[in-house]
Design a protein around this motif. Structure first.
Motif, PDB file in Angstrom:
ATOM      1  N   ASN A 126      -5.183  -3.090 -11.932  1.00  0.00           N
ATOM      2  CA  ASN A 126      -6.660  -2.588 -12.410  1.00  0.00           C
ATOM      3  C   ASN A 126      -5.868  -1.620 -10.351  1.00  0.00           C
ATOM      4  O   ASN A 126      -5.946  -2.521  -9.286  1.00  0.00           O
ATOM      5  CB  ASN A 126      -8.018  -3.881 -11.868  1.00  0.00           C
ATOM      6  N   ASN A 127      -6.084  -0.772 -10.307  1.00  0.00           N
ATOM      7  CA  ASN A 127      -5.908  -0.031  -9.241  1.00  0.00           C
ATOM      8  C   ASN A 127      -6.930  -0.314  -7.895  1.00  0.00           C
ATOM      9  O   ASN A 127      -6.315  -0.680  -6.597  1.00  0.00           O
ATOM     10  CB  ASN A 127      -5.829   2.016  -8.708  1.00  0.00           C
ATOM     11  N   ALA A 128      -8.389   0.263  -8.263  1.00  0.00           N
ATOM     12  CA  ALA A 128      -9.566  -0.296  -7.465  1.00  0.00           C
ATOM     13  C   ALA A 128      -8.650  -1.625  -6.994  1.00  0.00           C
ATOM     14  O   ALA A 128      -9.931  -1.947  -5.323  1.00  0.00           O
ATOM     15  CB  ALA A 128     -10.800  -0.322  -8.136  1.00  0.00           C
ATOM     16  N   SER A 129      -8.965  -2.673  -8.160  1.00  0.00           N
ATOM     17  CA  SER A 129      -8.921  -4.130  -7.335  1.00  0.00           C
ATOM     18  C   SER A 129      -7.387  -4.337  -6.241  1.00  0.00           C
ATOM     19  O   SER A 129      -7.628  -5.005  -5.485  1.00  0.00           O
ATOM     20  CB  SER A 129      -8.913  -5.619  -8.062  1.00  0.00           C
ATOM     21  N   TYR A 130      -6.099  -3.535  -6.717  1.00  0.00           N
ATOM     22  CA  TYR A 130      -5.487  -4.234  -6.115  1.00  0.00           C
ATOM     23  C   TYR A 130      -5.038  -3.526  -4.453  1.00  0.00           C
ATOM     24  O   TYR A 130      -4.863  -4.103  -3.448  1.00  0.00           O
ATOM     25  CB  TYR A 130      -4.329  -2.854  -6.948  1.00  0.00           C
ATOM     26  N   THR A 131      -5.918  -1.869  -4.634  1.00  0.00           N
ATOM     27  CA  THR A 131      -5.877  -1.574  -3.134  1.00  0.00           C
ATOM     28  C   THR A 131      -7.199  -2.951  -2.255  1.00  0.00           C
ATOM     29  O   THR A 131      -6.919  -2.375  -0.866  1.00  0.00           O
ATOM     30  CB  THR A 131      -6.607  -0.265  -3.455  1.00  0.00           C
ATOM     31  N   MET A 152      -5.248  -5.180  -1.032  1.00  0.00           N
ATOM     32  CA  MET A 152      -4.412  -5.086   0.268  1.00  0.00           C
ATOM     33  C   MET A 152      -4.616  -4.884   1.219  1.00  0.00           C
ATOM     34  O   MET A 152      -4.661  -4.939   2.436  1.00  0.00           O
ATOM     35  CB  MET A 152      -3.497  -4.035  -0.249  1.00  0.00           C
ATOM     36  N   LEU A 153      -6.236  -3.717   1.047  1.00  0.00           N
ATOM     37  CA  LEU A 153      -6.364  -3.605   2.226  1.00  0.00           C
ATOM     38  C   LEU A 153      -7.644  -5.087   3.166  1.00  0.00           C
ATOM     39  O   LEU A 153      -7.153  -4.768   4.130  1.00  0.00           O
ATOM     40  CB  LEU A 153      -7.922  -2.264   2.138  1.00  0.00           C
ATOM     41  N   ILE A 154      -8.000  -5.894   2.119  1.00  0.00           N
ATOM     42  CA  ILE A 154      -8.414  -7.056   2.837  1.00  0.00           C
ATOM     43  C   ILE A 154      -7.684  -8.139   3.512  1.00  0.00           C
ATOM     44  O   ILE A 154      -7.885  -7.747   4.554  1.00  0.00           O
ATOM     45  CB  ILE A 154      -9.131  -7.295   2.317  1.00  0.00           C
ATOM     46  N   THR A 155      -6.280  -8.283   3.123  1.00  0.00           N
ATOM     47  CA  THR A 155      -4.874  -8.824   3.250  1.00  0.00           C
ATOM     48  C   THR A 155      -4.634  -7.993   4.570  1.00  0.00           C
ATOM     49  O   THR A 155      -4.442  -8.456   5.803  1.00  0.00           O
ATOM     50  CB  THR A 155      -3.424  -8.129   2.016  1.00  0.00           C
ATOM     51  N   LEU A 156      -4.679  -6.632   4.893  1.00  0.00           N
ATOM     52  CA  LEU A 156      -4.037  -6.299   5.368  1.00  0.00           C
ATOM     53  C   LEU A 156      -5.112  -5.720   7.614  1.00  0.00           C
ATOM     54  O   LEU A 156      -4.934  -6.310   8.379  1.00  0.00           O
ATOM     55  CB  LEU A 156      -3.846  -4.136   5.970  1.00  0.00           C
ATOM     56  N   PHE A 157      -6.825  -5.670   6.970  1.00  0.00           N
ATOM     57  CA  PHE A 157      -7.675  -6.274   7.493  1.00  0.00           C
ATOM     58  C   PHE A 157      -7.509  -7.737   8.541  1.00  0.00           C
ATOM     59  O   PHE A 157      -7.137  -8.145   9.687  1.00  0.00           O
ATOM     60  CB  PHE A 157      -8.623  -6.590   7.022  1.00  0.00           C
ATOM     61  N   ILE A 158      -7.291  -8.945   7.312  1.00  0.00           N
ATOM     62  CA  ILE A 158      -7.427 -10.191   8.097  1.00  0.00           C
ATOM     63  C   ILE A 158      -5.862  -9.903   9.095  1.00  0.00           C
ATOM     64  O   ILE A 158      -5.929 -10.666  10.095  1.00  0.00           O
ATOM     65  CB  ILE A 158      -6.900 -10.921   7.291  1.00  0.00           C
ATOM     66  N   GLY A 159      -4.314  -9.498   8.730  1.00  0.00           N
ATOM     67  CA  GLY A 159      -3.763  -9.528   9.341  1.00  0.00           C
ATOM     68  C   GLY A 159      -4.219  -8.991  10.766  1.00  0.00           C
ATOM     69  O   GLY A 159      -3.141  -9.625  11.994  1.00  0.00           O
ATOM     70  N   LEU A 160      -4.555  -7.858  11.161  1.00  0.00           N
ATOM     71  CA  LEU A 160      -4.871  -7.063  12.194  1.00  0.00           C
ATOM     72  C   LEU A 160      -5.324  -7.725  13.148  1.00  0.00           C
ATOM     73  O   LEU A 160      -5.428  -7.832  14.061  1.00  0.00           O
ATOM     74  CB  LEU A 160      -5.364  -5.396  12.326  1.00  0.00           C
ATOM     75  N   VAL A 161      -6.593  -9.051  12.744  1.00  0.00           N
ATOM     76  CA  VAL A 161      -7.163 -10.014  13.178  1.00  0.00           C
ATOM     77  C   VAL A 161      -6.436 -10.850  14.230  1.00  0.00           C
ATOM     78  O   VAL A 161      -6.881 -11.611  14.999  1.00  0.00           O
ATOM     79  CB  VAL A 161      -8.965 -10.132  12.336  1.00  0.00           C
ATOM     80  N   ILE A 179       0.358  -1.010  -0.381  1.00  0.00           N
ATOM     81  CA  ILE A 179      -0.033  -0.149   0.263  1.00  0.00           C
ATOM     82  C   ILE A 179       0.967   0.960   0.154  1.00  0.00           C
ATOM     83  O   ILE A 179       0.891   2.418  -0.878  1.00  0.00           O
ATOM     84  CB  ILE A 179      -0.888  -0.227   1.128  1.00  0.00           C
ATOM     85  N   LEU A 180       1.491   1.117   1.295  1.00  0.00           N
ATOM     86  CA  LEU A 180       2.671   2.786   1.293  1.00  0.00           C
ATOM     87  C   LEU A 180       3.342   2.337  -0.167  1.00  0.00           C
ATOM     88  O   LEU A 180       4.284   3.484  -0.669  1.00  0.00           O
ATOM     89  CB  LEU A 180       3.303   2.374   2.630  1.00  0.00           C
ATOM     90  N   LYS A 181       4.182   1.405  -0.163  1.00  0.00           N
ATOM     91  CA  LYS A 181       5.416   1.682  -1.332  1.00  0.00           C
ATOM     92  C   LYS A 181       5.055   0.908  -2.977  1.00  0.00           C
ATOM     93  O   LYS A 181       5.215   0.636  -3.577  1.00  0.00           O
ATOM     94  CB  LYS A 181       6.470   0.568  -1.012  1.00  0.00           C
TER      95      LYS A 181
END
Length: 130
Positions: A106-111, A114-123, A26-28
């Motif tokens: 696809n920027n929307a799919s990519y974002t 990555m946000l879903i992956t981040l959320f699962i990781g945080l959970v 996400i950041l890079k």
């Protein structure tokens, strides 16, 4: 290792991995997306990543095939998904490469991915460390 202890260990390990990788992507994104596109255009790298995903998936499925109605099922599902992803990349590399390419381009799919992956990781981190 007792199931609960194994679940906590895997939650910490997988959670850290998912948070670090998704945060980096996400950041890079401007730097990492071109590299990801280069990877999906290289059948050897797709095959190698498939082998790694297959190993990861098999290890999780064999050690943590726990189907319960709580957070631990996330680990089991991730293991099965990794196993399927690895097998898909080995048996159907062209299909896997085209799907991966579409997602990264696809920027929307990519974002969203990555946000879903981040959320699962945080959970997983929450349940692993709390």
């Amino acid at each position: 290792m007792e199931n609960k202890m194994l679940s906590i260990f895997l939650a910490k390990t997988i959670g850290l991995y998912l948070v670090i990788v998704s945060a980096a992507f996400i950041l890079k994104a401007n730097e990492l997306k071109p590299m990801a596109l280069d990877m999906v255009r290289n059948p050897s790298l797709v095959m190698f990543s498939g082998i790694l995903a297959l190993i990861f998936g098999i290890l999780i499925v064999v050690s943590h095939n726990i189907w319960v109605m709580d957070w631990r099922v996330i680990i089991t599902l991730l293991g099965w998904l990794a196993l399927l992803k690895g097998a898909m990349r080995l048996f159907f590399p062209e299909f896997a490469m085209s799907k991966m390419k579409k997602c990264v381009e696809n920027n929307a799919s990519y974002t969203i991915m990555m946000l879903i992956t981040l959320f699962i990781g945080l959970v997983l981190l929450y349940f692993g460390f709390m």
